[in-house]
Write a protein that holds these residues in place. Structure first.
Motif, PDB file in Angstrom:
ATOM      1  N   UNK A 137     -11.837  45.119 -11.509  1.00 44.35           N
ATOM      2  CA  UNK A 137     -10.459  45.326 -11.950  1.00 44.35           C
ATOM      3  C   UNK A 137      -9.863  46.621 -11.389  1.00 44.35           C
ATOM      4  N   UNK A 138     -10.009  46.765 -10.096  1.00 38.58           N
ATOM      5  CA  UNK A 138      -9.387  47.878  -9.370  1.00 38.58           C
ATOM      6  C   UNK A 138      -8.126  47.421  -8.656  1.00 38.58           C
ATOM      7  N   UNK A 139      -8.212  46.336  -7.897  1.00 35.07           N
ATOM      8  CA  UNK A 139      -7.088  45.931  -7.063  1.00 35.07           C
ATOM      9  C   UNK A 139      -5.851  45.576  -7.871  1.00 35.07           C
ATOM     10  N   UNK A 140      -6.019  45.074  -9.090  1.00 31.55           N
ATOM     11  CA  UNK A 140      -4.835  44.725  -9.887  1.00 31.55           C
ATOM     12  C   UNK A 140      -4.038  45.950 -10.300  1.00 31.55           C
ATOM     13  N   UNK A 141      -4.664  47.127 -10.178  1.00 33.73           N
ATOM     14  CA  UNK A 141      -3.961  48.372 -10.491  1.00 33.73           C
ATOM     15  C   UNK A 141      -3.526  49.145  -9.256  1.00 33.73           C
ATOM     16  N   UNK A 142      -3.699  48.562  -8.076  1.00 37.09           N
ATOM     17  CA  UNK A 142      -3.107  49.127  -6.857  1.00 37.09           C
ATOM     18  C   UNK A 142      -1.638  48.714  -6.860  1.00 37.09           C
ATOM     19  N   UNK A 143      -0.705  49.667  -6.954  1.00 39.74           N
ATOM     20  CA  UNK A 143       0.711  49.316  -7.126  1.00 39.74           C
ATOM     21  C   UNK A 143       1.280  48.534  -5.948  1.00 39.74           C
ATOM     22  N   UNK A 144       2.132  47.588  -6.274  1.00 36.97           N
ATOM     23  CA  UNK A 144       2.794  46.763  -5.255  1.00 36.97           C
ATOM     24  C   UNK A 144       4.282  46.662  -5.577  1.00 36.97           C
ATOM     25  N   UNK A 145       5.070  46.368  -4.544  1.00 39.28           N
ATOM     26  CA  UNK A 145       6.481  46.070  -4.760  1.00 39.28           C
ATOM     27  C   UNK A 145       6.638  44.625  -5.215  1.00 39.28           C
ATOM     28  N   UNK A 146       7.745  44.368  -5.877  1.00 40.26           N
ATOM     29  CA  UNK A 146       8.069  43.034  -6.385  1.00 40.26           C
ATOM     30  C   UNK A 146       9.290  42.521  -5.633  1.00 40.26           C
ATOM     31  N   UNK A 147       9.250  41.253  -5.247  1.00 38.85           N
ATOM     32  CA  UNK A 147      10.386  40.607  -4.594  1.00 38.85           C
ATOM     33  C   UNK A 147      10.931  39.509  -5.500  1.00 38.85           C
ATOM     34  N   UNK A 148      12.251  39.319  -5.450  1.00 35.48           N
ATOM     35  CA  UNK A 148      12.888  38.244  -6.225  1.00 35.48           C
ATOM     36  C   UNK A 148      13.965  37.585  -5.363  1.00 35.48           C
ATOM     37  N   UNK A 149      14.033  36.269  -5.431  1.00 31.15           N
ATOM     38  CA  UNK A 149      15.050  35.533  -4.676  1.00 31.15           C
ATOM     39  C   UNK A 149      16.409  35.701  -5.355  1.00 31.15           C
ATOM     40  N   UNK A 150      17.428  36.065  -4.570  1.00 34.59           N
ATOM     41  CA  UNK A 150      18.771  36.212  -5.128  1.00 34.59           C
ATOM     42  C   UNK A 150      19.485  34.858  -5.145  1.00 34.59           C
ATOM     43  N   UNK A 151      20.780  34.872  -5.453  1.00 38.45           N
ATOM     44  CA  UNK A 151      21.540  33.630  -5.595  1.00 38.45           C
ATOM     45  C   UNK A 151      21.579  32.809  -4.315  1.00 38.45           C
ATOM     46  N   UNK A 152      21.429  33.480  -3.162  1.00 35.77           N
ATOM     47  CA  UNK A 152      21.432  32.767  -1.886  1.00 35.77           C
ATOM     48  C   UNK A 152      20.023  32.362  -1.447  1.00 35.77           C
ATOM     49  N   UNK A 153      19.008  32.726  -2.254  1.00 31.35           N
ATOM     50  CA  UNK A 153      17.626  32.431  -1.908  1.00 31.35           C
ATOM     51  C   UNK A 153      16.946  33.486  -1.084  1.00 31.35           C
ATOM     52  N   UNK A 154      17.615  34.618  -0.836  1.00 28.01           N
ATOM     53  CA  UNK A 154      17.044  35.703  -0.038  1.00 28.01           C
ATOM     54  C   UNK A 154      16.123  36.571  -0.880  1.00 28.01           C
ATOM     55  N   UNK A 155      14.867  36.795  -0.473  1.00 26.84           N
ATOM     56  CA  UNK A 155      13.987  37.699  -1.232  1.00 26.84           C
ATOM     57  C   UNK A 155      14.470  39.141  -1.124  1.00 26.84           C
ATOM     58  N   UNK A 156      14.659  39.773  -2.262  1.00 31.01           N
ATOM     59  CA  UNK A 156      15.077  41.169  -2.327  1.00 31.01           C
ATOM     60  C   UNK A 156      14.067  41.961  -3.156  1.00 31.01           C
ATOM     61  N   UNK A 157      13.967  43.258  -2.840  1.00 30.97           N
ATOM     62  CA  UNK A 157      13.123  44.121  -3.645  1.00 30.97           C
ATOM     63  C   UNK A 157      13.693  44.240  -5.054  1.00 30.97           C
ATOM     64  N   UNK A 158      12.802  44.217  -6.045  1.00 27.59           N
ATOM     65  CA  UNK A 158      13.200  44.478  -7.415  1.00 27.59           C
ATOM     66  C   UNK A 158      13.047  45.978  -7.667  1.00 27.59           C
ATOM     67  N   UNK A 159      14.129  46.613  -8.081  1.00 27.98           N
ATOM     68  CA  UNK A 159      14.110  48.039  -8.405  1.00 27.98           C
ATOM     69  C   UNK A 159      14.039  48.206  -9.919  1.00 27.98           C
ATOM     70  N   UNK A 160      13.443  49.301 -10.360  1.00 30.72           N
ATOM     71  CA  UNK A 160      13.222  49.509 -11.787  1.00 30.72           C
ATOM     72  C   UNK A 160      13.468  50.968 -12.151  1.00 30.72           C
ATOM     73  N   UNK A 161      13.955  51.192 -13.382  1.00 37.05           N
ATOM     74  CA  UNK A 161      14.099  52.551 -13.932  1.00 37.05           C
ATOM     75  C   UNK A 161      12.913  52.854 -14.842  1.00 37.05           C
ATOM     76  N   UNK A 162      12.790  54.099 -15.244  1.00 34.88           N
ATOM     77  CA  UNK A 162      11.687  54.512 -16.111  1.00 34.88           C
ATOM     78  C   UNK A 162      11.717  53.826 -17.461  1.00 34.88           C
TER      79      UNK A 162
END
Length: 339
Positions: A137-162
């Motif tokens: 259970x090491x790799x699941x805690x290696x941080x990764x970016x998240x992508x989400x498909x927008x209204x046009x189907x384009x994958x975009x980065x998901x940004x987050x606040x604290x």
């Protein structure tokens, strides 16, 4: 950090990879805090039963045999927590192997008191390893970016606040886009998500690269191509319960691992993907109940055997720990899992 995953200083939004890295490993991050460590917040196979450490000790012995019994045999415990696994493995080794073993615990938190003096505590794995590198259970805690498909189907980065609020950023581009296309292509349907596992591929490749000869094993929540979760798996745990995914340092942020992508990254022969159920059975953990006749001939032994069978059943259970993925990568040796 990927440029497209950046937010702005004014709005406080940033990519999930950067936010999770600070929340987990920053100066006040979750894994740097004193106390009980991960065991106080979630239960892994290491904490479920000493049978797990004994199985890893048997695997280390098989690696030792494959290496011809070297004068020094390395055991590297990645993401060692408070040293529970490496301690259990040392206690389970036969005397002739124990006398030659060089144990390392790799963890960013400070060394806990009372640990066996033989254990070398490091914040990164040693180089030139001859033996077994084990990452539970090491790799699941290696941080990764998240992508989400927008209204046009384009994958975009998901940004987050604290505080956990999210919004979409720039379209995914560059190596991240290449990784998505190969390993987790998002259908053009708004709201579908993927976790971009490229940092984990690189982390695993680097870990495997520390071995001169032996084997590296990663054990984790996992999924493979053809069975990717449509909305991703990013979540958080605190005090034994699943909770909101908020990158504030108070909880463990985790996401399942595209373990097939990790397996392909080092481009080495012999990599195997299998379930924990099958891996532990190959190492002698079966969960079979003791014969009833033992209850009359040795009541205390029957109770002990029954308890061990229950623990083995938990470690190998379908729908639970038994479904974890094992990635076994030999380096310069043959199949060490089946002996």
């Amino acid at each position: 950090m990927t440029a497209g995953a950046q937010g702005t200083a004014e709005d406080g939004f940033r990519g999930w990879r950067e936010a999770a890295r600070e929340a987990l490993y920053g100066p006040d991050g979750f894994y740097r805090r004193p106390g009980a460590g991960p065991a106080g917040h979630f239960r892994t196979s290491v904490h479920a039963s000493p049978l797990y450490a004994r199985a890893v000790a048997r695997l280390l012995c098989r690696v030792d045999e494959a290496l011809g019994g070297p004068p020094a045999l390395d055991f590297v415990d990645m993401a060692a927590g408070r040293g529970e696994l490496v301690t259990g493995v040392l206690g389970a080794l036969p005397a002739d192997v124990s006398a030659r073993v060089r144990p390392y615990a790799v963890e960013l938190a400070a060394r806990p008191p009372g640990l066996d003096d033989r254990i070398v505590w490091r914040d990164e794995p040693p180089e030139g390893v001859t033996g077994l590198l084990f990452a539970n259970e090491w790799l699941d805690n290696v941080p990764v970016d998240v992508a989400e498909a927008d209204a046009s189907g384009t994958p975009r980065y998901v940004l987050v606040r604290a505080d956990g609020a999210e919004r979409l950023g720039h379209p995914v581009a560059g190596p991240d886009a290449d990784w998505l296309e190969r390993w987790w292509p998002l259908p053009p349907e708004e709201g579908l998500r993927a976790e971009i596992g490229l940092p984990r591929d690189r982390a695993w490749t680097a870990a495997v690269g520390t071995l001169t000869r032996g084997a590296a094993v990663a054990v984790d929540y996992a999924h493979t191509a053809g069975a990717r979760p449509p909305f991703g798996t990013l979540t958080a745990f605190r005090e034994g319960r699943e909770t909101a995914r908020v990158p504030d340092g108070s909880r463990a942020l985790t996401a399942h691992v595209a373990l097939d992508a990790c397996a392909a990254a080092p481009a080495l022969p012999g990599a195997r993907l299998l379930t924990q159920r099958d891996a532990l059975r190959a190492l002698g953990v079966t969960g079979g109940r003791p014969p009833l006749s033992l209850a009359s001939s040795d009541p205390a032994g029957y109770v002990r055997a029954l308890a061990a069978a229950g623990e083995a059943a938990e470690l190998t259970a379908q729908g639970g720990l038994g479904d974890f993925g094992w990635l076994v990568q030999p380096v310069g040796v043959g199949d060490v899992l089946t002996g």
